[in-house]
Scaffold this active site. Sequence first.
Site, PDB file in Angstrom:
ATOM      1  N   ALA A 179      45.883  43.485  36.038  1.00 21.02           N
ATOM      2  CA  ALA A 179      44.902  42.924  35.102  1.00 21.02           C
ATOM      3  C   ALA A 179      45.593  41.954  34.157  1.00 21.02           C
ATOM      4  CB  ALA A 179      44.240  44.044  34.312  1.00 21.02           C
ATOM      5  N   GLY A 185      39.907  37.458  38.472  1.00 21.89           N
ATOM      6  CA  GLY A 185      40.617  38.588  37.878  1.00 21.89           C
ATOM      7  C   GLY A 185      39.762  39.268  36.839  1.00 21.89           C
ATOM      8  N   THR A 234      48.455  42.019  45.410  1.00 22.31           N
ATOM      9  CA  THR A 234      47.599  41.863  44.233  1.00 22.31           C
ATOM     10  C   THR A 234      48.429  41.533  42.992  1.00 22.31           C
ATOM     11  OG1 THR A 234      47.761  44.183  43.626  1.00 22.31           O
ATOM     12  CG2 THR A 234      45.978  43.593  45.128  1.00 22.31           C
ATOM     13  N   LYS A 284      31.980  28.420  45.333  1.00 18.14           N
ATOM     14  CA  LYS A 284      33.425  28.651  45.442  1.00 18.14           C
ATOM     15  C   LYS A 284      33.930  28.135  46.797  1.00 18.14           C
ATOM     16  CE  LYS A 284      34.182  33.129  44.845  1.00 18.14           C
ATOM     17  NZ  LYS A 284      34.523  34.454  44.292  1.00 18.14           N
ATOM     18  N   GLN A 327      34.623  42.549  48.905  1.00 20.91           N
ATOM     19  CA  GLN A 327      34.861  43.840  48.259  1.00 20.91           C
ATOM     20  C   GLN A 327      34.547  44.910  49.307  1.00 20.91           C
ATOM     21  OE1 GLN A 327      36.367  45.874  46.456  1.00 20.91           O
ATOM     22  NE2 GLN A 327      35.737  44.946  44.510  1.00 20.91           N
ATOM     23  N   PHE A 338      37.100  54.224  41.083  1.00 20.93           N
ATOM     24  CA  PHE A 338      37.281  52.806  41.354  1.00 20.93           C
ATOM     25  C   PHE A 338      35.956  52.165  41.804  1.00 20.93           C
ATOM     26  CE2 PHE A 338      39.015  49.167  43.801  1.00 20.93           C
ATOM     27  CZ  PHE A 338      39.588  48.532  42.713  1.00 20.93           C
ATOM     28  N   HIS A 363      48.012  37.073  45.494  1.00 16.32           N
ATOM     29  CA  HIS A 363      46.745  36.907  44.787  1.00 16.32           C
ATOM     30  C   HIS A 363      47.078  36.145  43.500  1.00 16.32           C
ATOM     31  CE1 HIS A 363      44.551  40.514  46.846  1.00 16.32           C
ATOM     32  NE2 HIS A 363      45.426  39.957  47.659  1.00 16.32           N
ATOM     33  N   ALA A 382      36.630  31.780  39.198  1.00 14.69           N
ATOM     34  CA  ALA A 382      37.502  31.476  40.348  1.00 14.69           C
ATOM     35  C   ALA A 382      37.223  30.079  40.898  1.00 14.69           C
ATOM     36  CB  ALA A 382      37.310  32.536  41.431  1.00 14.69           C
ATOM     37  N   HIS A 412      28.517  41.328  42.780  1.00 13.13           N
ATOM     38  CA  HIS A 412      29.492  41.554  41.716  1.00 13.13           C
ATOM     39  C   HIS A 412      28.797  42.196  40.516  1.00 13.13           C
ATOM     40  CE1 HIS A 412      32.259  40.420  38.414  1.00 13.13           C
ATOM     41  NE2 HIS A 412      33.163  40.662  39.331  1.00 13.13           N
ATOM     42  N   HIS A 468      40.211  43.337  56.719  1.00 11.52           N
ATOM     43  CA  HIS A 468      41.244  43.262  55.677  1.00 11.52           C
ATOM     44  C   HIS A 468      41.325  44.652  55.051  1.00 11.52           C
ATOM     45  CE1 HIS A 468      43.549  41.365  52.352  1.00 11.52           C
ATOM     46  NE2 HIS A 468      42.884  42.190  51.562  1.00 11.52           N
TER      47      HIS A 468
HETATM   48  P1  FAD Z   1      34.288  34.830  40.289  1.00  8.94           P
HETATM   49  O1  FAD Z   1      34.040  34.245  41.626  1.00  8.94           O
HETATM   50  O2  FAD Z   1      34.699  33.889  39.198  1.00  8.94           O
HETATM   51  O3  FAD Z   1      32.962  35.608  39.853  1.00  8.94           O
HETATM   52  C1  FAD Z   1      32.977  36.487  38.741  1.00  8.94           C
HETATM   53  C2  FAD Z   1      31.555  36.689  38.235  1.00  8.94           C
HETATM   54  O4  FAD Z   1      31.109  35.491  37.618  1.00  8.94           O
HETATM   55  C3  FAD Z   1      30.525  36.982  39.327  1.00  8.94           C
HETATM   56  O5  FAD Z   1      29.555  37.846  38.768  1.00  8.94           O
HETATM   57  C4  FAD Z   1      29.915  35.625  39.638  1.00  8.94           C
HETATM   58  O6  FAD Z   1      28.581  35.729  40.122  1.00  8.94           O
HETATM   59  C5  FAD Z   1      29.944  34.989  38.254  1.00  8.94           C
HETATM   60  N1  FAD Z   1      30.106  33.529  38.279  1.00  8.94           N
HETATM   61  C6  FAD Z   1      30.899  32.811  39.107  1.00  8.94           C
HETATM   62  N2  FAD Z   1      30.802  31.486  38.814  1.00  8.94           N
HETATM   63  C7  FAD Z   1      29.948  31.385  37.758  1.00  8.94           C
HETATM   64  C8  FAD Z   1      29.448  30.307  36.989  1.00  8.94           C
HETATM   65  N3  FAD Z   1      29.824  29.036  37.255  1.00  8.94           N
HETATM   66  N4  FAD Z   1      28.571  30.571  35.985  1.00  8.94           N
HETATM   67  C9  FAD Z   1      28.186  31.844  35.705  1.00  8.94           C
HETATM   68  N5  FAD Z   1      28.620  32.923  36.408  1.00  8.94           N
HETATM   69  C10 FAD Z   1      29.500  32.693  37.422  1.00  8.94           C
HETATM   70  N6  FAD Z   1      41.479  41.867  40.679  1.00  8.94           N
HETATM   71  C11 FAD Z   1      42.712  41.839  40.120  1.00  8.94           C
HETATM   72  O7  FAD Z   1      42.827  42.034  38.892  1.00  8.94           O
HETATM   73  N7  FAD Z   1      43.823  41.602  40.886  1.00  8.94           N
HETATM   74  C12 FAD Z   1      43.767  41.369  42.236  1.00  8.94           C
HETATM   75  O8  FAD Z   1      44.781  41.134  42.889  1.00  8.94           O
HETATM   76  C13 FAD Z   1      42.480  41.409  42.852  1.00  8.94           C
HETATM   77  N8  FAD Z   1      42.335  41.214  44.192  1.00  8.94           N
HETATM   78  C14 FAD Z   1      41.082  41.233  44.741  1.00  8.94           C
HETATM   79  C15 FAD Z   1      40.951  41.005  46.134  1.00  8.94           C
HETATM   80  C16 FAD Z   1      39.698  41.038  46.732  1.00  8.94           C
HETATM   81  C17 FAD Z   1      39.575  40.766  48.211  1.00  8.94           C
HETATM   82  C18 FAD Z   1      38.529  41.316  45.936  1.00  8.94           C
HETATM   83  C19 FAD Z   1      37.169  41.381  46.586  1.00  8.94           C
HETATM   84  C20 FAD Z   1      38.657  41.534  44.575  1.00  8.94           C
HETATM   85  C21 FAD Z   1      39.925  41.489  43.964  1.00  8.94           C
HETATM   86  N9  FAD Z   1      40.079  41.698  42.589  1.00  8.94           N
HETATM   87  C22 FAD Z   1      41.340  41.658  42.024  1.00  8.94           C
HETATM   88  C23 FAD Z   1      38.930  41.941  41.730  1.00  8.94           C
HETATM   89  C24 FAD Z   1      38.373  40.630  41.107  1.00  8.94           C
HETATM   90  O9  FAD Z   1      39.345  40.004  40.297  1.00  8.94           O
HETATM   91  C25 FAD Z   1      37.172  41.010  40.271  1.00  8.94           C
HETATM   92  O10 FAD Z   1      36.124  41.456  41.095  1.00  8.94           O
HETATM   93  C26 FAD Z   1      36.696  39.962  39.281  1.00  8.94           C
HETATM   94  O11 FAD Z   1      35.798  40.606  38.378  1.00  8.94           O
HETATM   95  C27 FAD Z   1      35.939  38.808  39.922  1.00  8.94           C
HETATM   96  O12 FAD Z   1      36.771  37.981  40.596  1.00  8.94           O
HETATM   97  P2  FAD Z   1      36.163  36.763  41.471  1.00  8.94           P
HETATM   98  O13 FAD Z   1      37.304  35.937  41.901  1.00  8.94           O
HETATM   99  O14 FAD Z   1      35.226  37.261  42.487  1.00  8.94           O
HETATM  100  O15 FAD Z   1      35.353  35.978  40.309  1.00  8.94           O
END
Ligand code: FAD
Length: 289
Positions: free
Chosen positions: A45, A102, A42, A158, A169, A209, A71, A116, A142, A261
């Site tokens: 933040a 993130g 990972t 995505k 998650q 958490f 990550h 993302a 989420h 995982h």
């Molecule tokens: P996204 O896919 O961008 O989604 C975030 C939010 O935005 C969601 O609510 C989604 O519905 C919404 N969204 C997406 N696209 C759009 C759009 N075009 N318009 C409007 N809304 C949109 N966090 C860390 O800090 N470090 C880590 O190493 C880390 N590792 C992780 C590993 C795993 C397997 C998981 C499940 C989570 C991890 N996290 C980590 C947590 C993650 O960074 C958070 O959950 C973060 O808030 C969302 O990341 P995401 O990539 O899912 O975001």
Amino acid sequence: MSDSAPQLSFEFFPPRSAAQQVAFERARDRLATLQPAYMSVTFGAGGSTRDRTRETVLSIAEATGIEAAPHISCMAESDDDIEALLDDYRAHGIKRLVVLRGDRPSGSGAGVFPYAVDLVRFIRKRYGNTFHIEVACYPEHHPESRTPDDDLKHFRDKVAAGADGAITQYFFSADSYFRFVDEARSLGVSVPIVPGIMPITNYTGLARFSQMCGAEIPLWIAKRLKAWDDAGDRESIAAFGEDVVTELCRRLLDGGAPGLHFYTLNRARATLALCRNLGLDPQPAATGS
Ligand code: FAD
């Protein structure tokens, strides 16, 4: 294990002190005996652990020969920062990334990419198929998503942008996973969706958490854990947790999950016990933490 054995992967965080480094290396080496498909690391933040994530990833590849996956987050300050990091990973033979938005540290704005999906697009455009890309998804949705349907559609986008697979998650209800996979498939998502598994070893940290990341601890689990936690009975928590999470994993694999995982939190014991219970350890596991 046979070729059709489920794919295992283990997640670590970058150690922050000499003592944590020792614990990490011990967990890494013990879990390597399970011959996982890869180990991921990972970032903190806002990308705060960038250098330590890099060092930890490279140490996994070097010490175990097992594929290591950093990550990567959207929280970099510029495209150039992300390119420099990805160029460096490519030069070191890294072939797999877990790509995330993130979480923003309080008080800071968005990173260079808002979501993302934008970072996945950027990586595909700039690096073609150099990297295998995993993304995150959320069977219990989420916490920031407007509706579950919105969240599913964002997940679909995505994957359409170029993700090869997804890691969920963690959750404690197998039904939430199966429904989520069905719904994603009905939207045309065909990549493997690997359940993220959180071993249960304590209550307070898990509750805190779970509150933050929107994962539900069912009441029947929470009440037992809390009572043992209040009584300082860690052994009962560990035994009950092993039982509950083994059963969850068994249901997931029986129901067709392509792998597991594990969020190891840099400890081997609970993950080793779960894999042993599931018959996923290729050799007898030693005891200890
Ligand atoms: P996204 O896919 O961008 O989604 C975030 C939010 O935005 C969601 O609510 C989604 O519905 C919404 N969204 C997406 N696209 C759009 C759009 N075009 N318009 C409007 N809304 C949109 N966090 C860390 O800090 N470090 C880590 O190493 C880390 N590792 C992780 C590993 C795993 C397997 C998981 C499940 C989570 C991890 N996290 C980590 C947590 C993650 O960074 C958070 O959950 C973060 O808030 C969302 O990341 P995401 O990539 O899912 O975001």
